[in-house]
Design a protein around this motif. Structure first.
Motif, PDB file in Angstrom:
ATOM      1  N   SER A  25      18.246  74.129  56.115  1.00 54.46           N
ATOM      2  CA  SER A  25      19.339  73.890  57.067  1.00 54.46           C
ATOM      3  C   SER A  25      20.211  72.726  56.608  1.00 54.46           C
ATOM      4  N   THR A  27      20.597  69.923  58.104  1.00 50.54           N
ATOM      5  CA  THR A  27      19.895  68.646  58.279  1.00 50.54           C
ATOM      6  C   THR A  27      18.878  68.424  57.157  1.00 50.54           C
ATOM      7  N   GLY A  74      14.610  66.554  58.438  1.00 51.85           N
ATOM      8  CA  GLY A  74      15.817  67.110  59.022  1.00 51.85           C
ATOM      9  C   GLY A  74      15.697  67.409  60.508  1.00 51.85           C
ATOM     10  N   CYS A  75      14.481  67.726  60.953  1.00 51.46           N
ATOM     11  CA  CYS A  75      14.281  68.129  62.346  1.00 51.46           C
ATOM     12  C   CYS A  75      12.904  67.676  62.824  1.00 51.46           C
ATOM     13  N   VAL A  97      16.738  63.466  61.200  1.00 52.77           N
ATOM     14  CA  VAL A  97      18.195  63.599  61.218  1.00 52.77           C
ATOM     15  C   VAL A  97      18.717  64.055  62.581  1.00 52.77           C
ATOM     16  N   THR A  98      18.072  65.024  63.200  1.00 55.62           N
ATOM     17  CA  THR A  98      18.563  65.527  64.492  1.00 55.62           C
ATOM     18  C   THR A  98      18.506  64.455  65.574  1.00 55.62           C
ATOM     19  N   GLU A  99      17.629  63.466  65.410  1.00 55.07           N
ATOM     20  CA  GLU A  99      17.551  62.370  66.378  1.00 55.07           C
ATOM     21  C   GLU A  99      18.681  61.360  66.200  1.00 55.07           C
ATOM     22  N   ILE A 102      22.878  64.564  64.875  1.00 59.99           N
ATOM     23  CA  ILE A 102      23.427  65.594  63.995  1.00 59.99           C
ATOM     24  C   ILE A 102      22.732  66.911  64.340  1.00 59.99           C
ATOM     25  N   ALA A 103      23.524  67.904  64.717  1.00 58.62           N
ATOM     26  CA  ALA A 103      22.971  69.195  65.128  1.00 58.62           C
ATOM     27  C   ALA A 103      22.541  70.010  63.912  1.00 58.62           C
ATOM     28  N   LYS A 104      21.407  70.677  64.048  1.00 56.47           N
ATOM     29  CA  LYS A 104      20.893  71.543  62.989  1.00 56.47           C
ATOM     30  C   LYS A 104      21.717  72.831  62.948  1.00 56.47           C
ATOM     31  N   TYR A 110      27.802  70.119  56.968  1.00 56.59           N
ATOM     32  CA  TYR A 110      27.592  68.685  57.096  1.00 56.59           C
ATOM     33  C   TYR A 110      28.785  67.966  56.479  1.00 56.59           C
ATOM     34  N   ASP A 114      27.854  62.380  57.988  1.00 53.55           N
ATOM     35  CA  ASP A 114      26.480  62.712  58.370  1.00 53.55           C
ATOM     36  C   ASP A 114      25.482  62.082  57.397  1.00 53.55           C
TER      37      ASP A 114
END
Length: 151
Positions: A25, A27, A74-75, A97-99, A102-104, A110, A114
């Protein structure tokens, strides 16, 4: 808090290994690009998370001996951190990363902003359990000319 002397020999910098998840993905891809940038900036050294997963004796030993291991995930699946911990490697700093807001999504969705957000989070110490512990620095000679005050 006592400040460490500034010098050019690198003795004051912890020896960090950066394990990006490098998932498919966006992320996951961001973790890899951030790890490359962090390596170029001198924050640590990017290493292969997939090789760690195979149980490579040399890499496992290096990771266990590092002053700090950074897992860039990433997640919330936290694959990089789980791989490290599965090999008995303690993760000292964990970035998800999602925290960071930044949306997966698809792998190419990206921006450089980001990537920079992840890099800045690392430098700021986000996700760090404790300060890195210097290992074996007493046996190293200073090469910067500071006379050893940087150890």
């Amino acid at each position: 808090m006592t400040e460490k002397p500034t010098c050019s020999c690198g003795q004051n910098e912890p020896k960090r290994l950066l394990f990006p998840c490098a998932g498919q993905s966006n992320t996951g891809q961001i973790t890899n690009l951030a790890a490359i940038q962090l390596t170029e900036e001198g924050y640590g050294k990017i290493v292969c998370t997939s090789l760690l997963a195979t149980g490579s004796e040399g890499l496992v030993k290096s990771a266990r001996d590092a002053e700090e291991v950074v897992a860039l995930d990433g997640c919330p699946m936290s694959c990089a951190a789980k791989i490290a911990e599965g090999q008995g490697v303690e993760v000292g700093q964990k970035i998800i990363v999602t925290e960071l807001g930044i949306a997966k999504g698809p792998s190419k969705s990206y921006t450089t902003d980001d990537i920079e957000k992840v890099v800045a989070a690392c430098w700021a110490g986000n996700g760090r359990k404790n300060e890195p512990v210097k290992k074996g620095s007493d046996n190293k000679k200073s090469t910067c000319g500071c006379g050893g005050s940087c150890k």
